[in-house]
Design a protein around this motif. Structure first.
Motif, mmCIF file in Angstrom:
data_model
loop_
_atom_site.group_PDB
_atom_site.id
_atom_site.type_symbol
_atom_site.label_atom_id
_atom_site.label_comp_id
_atom_site.label_asym_id
_atom_site.label_seq_id
_atom_site.Cartn_x
_atom_site.Cartn_y
_atom_site.Cartn_z
ATOM 1 N N LEU A 69 33.308 50.437 36.922
ATOM 2 C CA LEU A 69 32.346 51.004 35.951
ATOM 3 C C LEU A 69 31.167 51.175 36.321
ATOM 4 N N LYS A 70 30.734 52.401 35.725
ATOM 5 C CA LYS A 70 29.255 52.853 36.154
ATOM 6 C C LYS A 70 27.970 52.111 35.598
ATOM 7 N N TRP A 71 28.446 51.313 34.495
ATOM 8 C CA TRP A 71 27.226 50.673 33.692
ATOM 9 C C TRP A 71 27.198 49.317 33.940
ATOM 10 N N ILE A 72 28.249 48.632 34.849
ATOM 11 C CA ILE A 72 28.232 47.041 35.094
ATOM 12 C C ILE A 72 28.482 47.040 36.551
ATOM 13 N N ASN A 73 28.009 46.302 37.243
ATOM 14 C CA ASN A 73 28.382 46.172 38.604
ATOM 15 C C ASN A 73 29.780 45.205 38.902
ATOM 16 N N ASN A 74 30.633 45.348 39.904
ATOM 17 C CA ASN A 74 31.625 44.753 40.176
ATOM 18 C C ASN A 74 31.816 43.291 39.935
ATOM 19 N N LYS A 75 30.615 42.818 40.789
ATOM 20 C CA LYS A 75 30.480 41.160 40.652
ATOM 21 C C LYS A 75 30.463 40.788 39.338
ATOM 22 N N ASN A 76 29.751 41.308 38.248
ATOM 23 C CA ASN A 76 29.490 40.660 36.944
ATOM 24 C C ASN A 76 30.798 40.934 36.144
ATOM 25 N N LEU A 77 31.545 42.161 36.479
ATOM 26 C CA LEU A 77 32.629 42.432 35.876
ATOM 27 C C LEU A 77 33.766 41.548 36.023
ATOM 28 N N LYS A 78 34.046 41.250 37.403
ATOM 29 C CA LYS A 78 34.901 40.464 37.912
ATOM 30 C C LYS A 78 34.536 38.967 37.502
ATOM 31 N N GLY A 79 33.246 38.490 37.276
ATOM 32 C CA GLY A 79 33.089 37.213 37.107
ATOM 33 C C GLY A 79 33.379 37.058 35.544
ATOM 34 N N ALA A 80 33.243 38.046 34.527
ATOM 35 C CA ALA A 80 33.633 37.896 33.247
ATOM 36 C C ALA A 80 35.201 37.905 33.032
ATOM 37 N N VAL A 81 36.022 38.693 33.811
ATOM 38 C CA VAL A 81 37.237 38.651 33.723
ATOM 39 C C VAL A 81 37.945 37.345 34.331
ATOM 40 N N THR A 82 37.494 36.792 35.476
ATOM 41 C CA THR A 82 38.100 35.487 35.974
ATOM 42 C C THR A 82 37.624 34.219 35.017
ATOM 43 N N GLU A 133 43.729 46.504 36.742
ATOM 44 C CA GLU A 133 43.523 46.363 38.051
ATOM 45 C C GLU A 133 42.425 45.176 38.493
ATOM 46 N N VAL A 134 41.563 44.903 37.501
ATOM 47 C CA VAL A 134 40.458 43.975 37.782
ATOM 48 C C VAL A 134 41.146 42.761 37.702
ATOM 49 N N ILE A 135 42.262 42.507 36.643
ATOM 50 C CA ILE A 135 42.881 41.282 36.511
ATOM 51 C C ILE A 135 43.765 40.954 37.748
ATOM 52 N N SER A 136 44.096 42.096 38.421
ATOM 53 C CA SER A 136 45.084 41.812 39.345
ATOM 54 C C SER A 136 44.385 41.472 40.701
ATOM 55 N N GLU A 137 43.162 41.893 40.831
ATOM 56 C CA GLU A 137 42.294 41.466 42.009
ATOM 57 C C GLU A 137 41.730 40.210 41.777
ATOM 58 N N CYS A 138 41.294 40.006 40.502
ATOM 59 C CA CYS A 138 40.656 38.579 40.379
ATOM 60 C C CYS A 138 41.865 37.511 40.494
ATOM 61 N N SER A 139 43.148 37.783 40.317
ATOM 62 C CA SER A 139 43.940 36.701 40.404
ATOM 63 C C SER A 139 44.693 36.883 41.803
ATOM 64 N N GLY A 140 44.270 37.701 42.636
ATOM 65 C CA GLY A 140 44.932 37.664 44.099
ATOM 66 C C GLY A 140 46.449 38.282 43.963
ATOM 67 N N GLY A 141 46.656 39.148 42.779
ATOM 68 C CA GLY A 141 47.759 39.916 42.737
ATOM 69 C C GLY A 141 48.892 38.910 41.899
ATOM 70 N N LYS A 142 48.410 37.800 41.264
ATOM 71 C CA LYS A 142 49.241 36.915 40.420
ATOM 72 C C LYS A 142 49.673 37.516 39.155
ATOM 73 N N TYR A 143 48.653 38.346 38.480
ATOM 74 C CA TYR A 143 48.934 38.795 37.164
ATOM 75 C C TYR A 143 48.882 40.148 37.212
ATOM 76 N N LYS A 144 49.963 40.510 37.084
ATOM 77 C CA LYS A 144 50.109 42.154 37.261
ATOM 78 C C LYS A 144 50.534 42.603 35.602
ATOM 79 N N ILE A 145 49.745 43.629 35.038
ATOM 80 C CA ILE A 145 49.811 43.865 33.751
ATOM 81 C C ILE A 145 50.916 45.080 33.742
ATOM 82 N N ARG A 146 51.976 44.895 33.225
ATOM 83 C CA ARG A 146 53.107 46.217 33.101
ATOM 84 C C ARG A 146 52.782 46.908 31.593
ATOM 85 N N ASP A 147 53.466 47.892 31.801
ATOM 86 C CA ASP A 147 53.625 48.553 30.367
ATOM 87 C C ASP A 147 52.195 49.032 29.832
ATOM 88 N N LYS A 148 51.191 49.713 30.748
ATOM 89 C CA LYS A 148 49.996 49.918 30.316
ATOM 90 C C LYS A 148 49.794 50.950 29.337
#
Length: 235
Positions: free
Chosen positions: A4-17, A208-223
């Motif tokens: 996202l252009k308004w928040i950096n990846n580190k902070n976004l992934k930190g909040a998701v994790t 995509e962020v959830i999948s990356e933060c979980s090392g691929g453990k959590y995959k969201i289907r039926d998006k």
């Protein structure tokens, strides 16, 4: 590449994790503590009969419900964490007088996940709290605009209006004040970030962020099906 252009990846992934960890913790605690709180046996028997499910399925459903209730308490914190890391904003953390502050925009905000997070009788207290922060001449937030943010609105129509909850003690509504407002989540994300589709863009990148933060453990289907819920909530 930035999600996202308004928040950096580190902070976004930190909040998701952080929220993923809270979800896992809620699931584990619900299973471990199941039965510590009194179970309504009448509800259980009629749910199994009326929903045509067996005991094992009911246990799984009830455990999930209890975990979900705990997780819901952290969803509002997730939005507070995300918004507080966007450019020009500060997250004041839990327990402070207000959730978010932007000196750049001269805005303070109290963020709740859903429109019914604060009971009707407490809305007037919230109004008075916000009034006490932005209206007194001696306040450091004098001249700021205070917002009560309900990320998930009662109706899908977006709004940014004066906050005038009923004051039961006075028997009337709190007085309208252009400096004390209520706003839905999509509109506030736009106000905070300058991106008219900020909340939708956040929702779209979460799988995509959830999948990356979980090392691929959590995959969201039926998006696509899940996106329908977003479209209904934020018409």
């Amino acid at each position: 590449m930035a999600f996202l252009k308004w928040i950096n990846n580190k902070n976004l992934k930190g909040a998701v994790t952080h929220l993923l960890n809270k979800a896992q913790e809620a699931k584990e605690n619900a299973a471990k503590d199941f039965g510590k709180n009194v179970i309504d046996p009448f509800s259980a028997i009629f749910e199994m009969a009326g929903f045509e499910i067996d005991y094992r399925t009911w246990i799984k459903s009830e455990t999930t419900r209890q975990a979900q209730k705990t997780l819901q308490n952290h969803i509002g914190d997730f939005h507070q964490n995300i918004l507080g890391c966007s450019h020009g904003w500060a997250n004041m953390k839990t327990g402070r007088v207000v959730d978010l502050i932007s000196d750049k925009h001269k805005i303070i905000a109290e963020v709740k996940n859903k429109y019914n997070t604060v009971s009707g009788g407490k809305l007037a207290d919230l109004y008075n709290s916000l009034h006490g922060l932005v209206m007194p001449k001696s306040s450091i937030y004098k001249g700021y605009t205070a917002y009560y943010v309900a990320i998930i609105p009662k109706k899908s129509k977006r709004y940014n209006i004066e906050f005038t909850p009923s004051n039961k003690e006075e028997g009337e509504k709190c007085p309208a004040n252009k400096k004390i407002r209520e706003i839905d989540g999509a509109s506030f994300y736009t106000l905070a970030t300058g991106d008219k589709n900020a909340l939708e863009n956040l929702f779209d990148v979460l799988p995509e962020v959830i999948s990356e933060c979980s090392g691929g453990k959590y995959k969201i289907r039926d998006k696509e099906k899940l996106k329908n819920f977003f479209n209904i909530a934020f018409e």
